[in-house]
Design a protein around this motif. Structure first.
Motif, mmCIF file in Angstrom:
data_model
loop_
_atom_site.group_PDB
_atom_site.id
_atom_site.type_symbol
_atom_site.label_atom_id
_atom_site.label_comp_id
_atom_site.label_asym_id
_atom_site.label_seq_id
_atom_site.Cartn_x
_atom_site.Cartn_y
_atom_site.Cartn_z
ATOM 1 N N TYR A 170 -43.151 -53.860 -5.139
ATOM 2 C CA TYR A 170 -41.779 -54.025 -4.651
ATOM 3 C C TYR A 170 -40.831 -53.333 -5.630
ATOM 4 C CZ TYR A 170 -38.014 -56.326 -2.108
ATOM 5 O OH TYR A 170 -36.923 -56.586 -1.302
ATOM 6 N N LEU A 220 -36.725 -52.538 -6.699
ATOM 7 C CA LEU A 220 -35.331 -52.968 -6.526
ATOM 8 C C LEU A 220 -34.417 -52.109 -7.386
ATOM 9 C CD1 LEU A 220 -33.709 -56.351 -6.378
ATOM 10 C CD2 LEU A 220 -33.312 -55.095 -8.502
ATOM 11 N N ARG A 238 -29.862 -51.049 -7.800
ATOM 12 C CA ARG A 238 -28.497 -51.243 -7.334
ATOM 13 C C ARG A 238 -28.023 -50.017 -6.539
ATOM 14 N NH1 ARG A 238 -24.476 -51.920 -12.276
ATOM 15 N NH2 ARG A 238 -24.949 -49.722 -12.295
ATOM 16 N N GLU A 268 -27.951 -47.290 -3.849
ATOM 17 C CA GLU A 268 -28.416 -47.009 -2.481
ATOM 18 C C GLU A 268 -29.008 -45.602 -2.414
ATOM 19 O OE1 GLU A 268 -25.126 -48.084 0.103
ATOM 20 O OE2 GLU A 268 -26.151 -46.993 1.718
ATOM 21 N N LEU A 277 -32.480 -45.428 -3.950
ATOM 22 C CA LEU A 277 -33.483 -46.141 -3.140
ATOM 23 C C LEU A 277 -33.986 -45.311 -1.961
ATOM 24 C CD1 LEU A 277 -32.108 -49.807 -3.076
ATOM 25 C CD2 LEU A 277 -34.288 -49.048 -4.039
ATOM 26 N N LYS A 278 -33.180 -44.314 -1.526
ATOM 27 C CA LYS A 278 -33.613 -43.478 -0.399
ATOM 28 C C LYS A 278 -34.934 -42.768 -0.701
ATOM 29 C CE LYS A 278 -29.122 -42.613 1.583
ATOM 30 N NZ LYS A 278 -27.921 -41.875 1.257
ATOM 31 N N GLU A 305 -42.177 -51.020 -0.477
ATOM 32 C CA GLU A 305 -41.272 -52.108 -0.107
ATOM 33 C C GLU A 305 -40.115 -52.103 -1.119
ATOM 34 O OE1 GLU A 305 -41.646 -56.956 0.647
ATOM 35 O OE2 GLU A 305 -43.256 -55.884 -0.358
ATOM 36 N N LYS A 306 -38.885 -52.288 -0.636
ATOM 37 C CA LYS A 306 -37.742 -52.123 -1.559
ATOM 38 C C LYS A 306 -36.528 -52.879 -1.055
ATOM 39 C CE LYS A 306 -36.550 -47.912 0.920
ATOM 40 N NZ LYS A 306 -36.415 -46.470 0.911
ATOM 41 N N SER A 307 -35.580 -53.123 -1.954
ATOM 42 C CA SER A 307 -34.272 -53.617 -1.529
ATOM 43 C C SER A 307 -33.231 -53.291 -2.586
ATOM 44 C CB SER A 307 -34.302 -55.121 -1.255
ATOM 45 O OG SER A 307 -34.535 -55.823 -2.456
ATOM 46 N N GLN A 308 -31.976 -53.311 -2.129
ATOM 47 C CA GLN A 308 -30.865 -53.090 -3.046
ATOM 48 C C GLN A 308 -30.526 -54.437 -3.678
ATOM 49 O OE1 GLN A 308 -27.363 -51.664 -1.093
ATOM 50 N NE2 GLN A 308 -26.570 -50.696 -2.942
ATOM 51 N N GLY A 309 -30.336 -54.466 -4.984
ATOM 52 C CA GLY A 309 -30.032 -55.747 -5.619
ATOM 53 C C GLY A 309 -29.653 -55.566 -7.071
ATOM 54 N N ASN A 354 -33.130 -61.858 -6.518
ATOM 55 C CA ASN A 354 -33.213 -62.723 -5.351
ATOM 56 C C ASN A 354 -34.683 -62.992 -4.978
ATOM 57 O OD1 ASN A 354 -32.136 -64.161 -3.364
ATOM 58 N ND2 ASN A 354 -31.403 -62.442 -2.112
#
Ligand SMILES: C[S@@+](CC[C@H](N)C(=O)[O-])C[C@H]1O[C@@H](n2cnc3c(N)ncnc32)[C@H](O)[C@@H]1O
Ligand SMILES: [Zn+2]
Length: 267
Positions: A65, A67, A69, A71, A74-75, A80-84, A90
């Protein structure tokens, strides 16, 4: 959006193939991952240089995973990924066997730094791997904003680490430091600091960056050519540089390392 955040939304920073030294960083991380790790969180993953490497080289884990900040960064991430935010992760307690955090802690202010350390250890079930610049002399990377005259670090580093600070990052938080590596060998000339300081003065420490940077004080957009040296100064720099190049092979040298890598294990 603050100016450091804006800097990391610049696509030019992320749209690139890893250089040899960056691959050395990533291979070092891989060499440090203990055999009983199944799940990994890369906190502050940037463009996914590590997680994409694991994926592309078929280095298998049951969950990877990423993560960040940014955007824009992250492209480029293929897992699996998320902005945070690394200082407010989280995720559940001990959700990942291993939490990795490479070249992020030096960017955090004191509150975010303390929260990030707390949250990394909370989310890591077994291990943590951290990398930070080794003994960085922050002022050597300062840019002086030509508009408001504020000095700031060209890539917004706010703190410097040495081996002792790094080893003790998770003291009292249930983790013990079990392995440390110094990588990114670099040479510097012995006895030459006064000349270097003189050249730096001529350069006004201004040509260290290739991308747009934003002055954190006044918000001005700075490009390296905006504050590059005048012609006379440039010719002096070039004379010194030529001289140094000629002496390169015979002059005695010091060796140092760019990065500290540290592995911690839950006690
Ligand atoms: C120097 S880059 C390192 C990227 C990657 N880990 C590497 O080693 O190449 C720093 C990264 O930290 C991210 N970052 C900075 N502060 C953050 C925060 N509070 N939460 C999440 N990511 C953050 C930036 O967006 C950037 O991607
Ligand atoms: Zn300014």
């Amino acid at each position: 959006m603050n100016n450091e955040k804006k800097y990391y939304e610049n696509n030019e920073i992320w749209n690139k193939h890893p250089k040899e030294q960056e691959l050395e960083r990533i291979k070092t991380v891989v060499s440090l991952i203990p055999a009983d790790v199944n799940t990994i969180l890369d906190a502050g993953c940037g463009n996914g240089i590590l997680v994409n490497y694991l994926l592309d080289n078929n280095i298998k884990f049951s969950r990877i995973y990423a993560l960040d900040r940014s955007e824009t960064a992250l492209k480029y991430v293929k897992t699996e990924k998320s902005q945070g935010d690394i200082s407010k992760l989280n995720f559940k307690d001990m959700e990942f066997d291993l939490v990795i955090c490479l070249e992020v802690l030096e960017h955090l202010n004191i509150i975010d730094f303390q929260n990030a350390i707390q949250d990394i250890q909370r989310v890591a079930a077994k291990y943590i791997i951290i990398s930070v610049p080794n003994n960085e002399k922050l002022e050597e990377h300062f840019i002086k904003c030509p508009y408001c005259k504020t000095n700031f670090h060209s890539t917004y580093h706010l703190r410097s680490f040495d081996m002792n600070i790094t080893k003790s990052l998770f003291n009292g938080l249930g983790f013990q430091n079990i392995n440390n590596l110094l990588i990114g060998k670099k040479e510097s000339f012995k006895y030459i600091s006064p000349f270097k300081r003189y050249i730096k003065k001529l350069q006004k420490k201004d040509i260290k960056f290739n991308h747009e940077v934003y002055c954190p004080a006044c918000g001005a957009i700075l490009k390296s050519d905006v504050i590059s040296s005048n012609k006379m100064v440039k010719s002096q720099i070039s004379i010194w540089s030529t001289l140094i190049k000629m002496l390169r092979n015979i002059w005695p040298k010091n060796y140092n390392y760019n990065w500290i890598f540290a592995l911690y294990k839950r006690i």
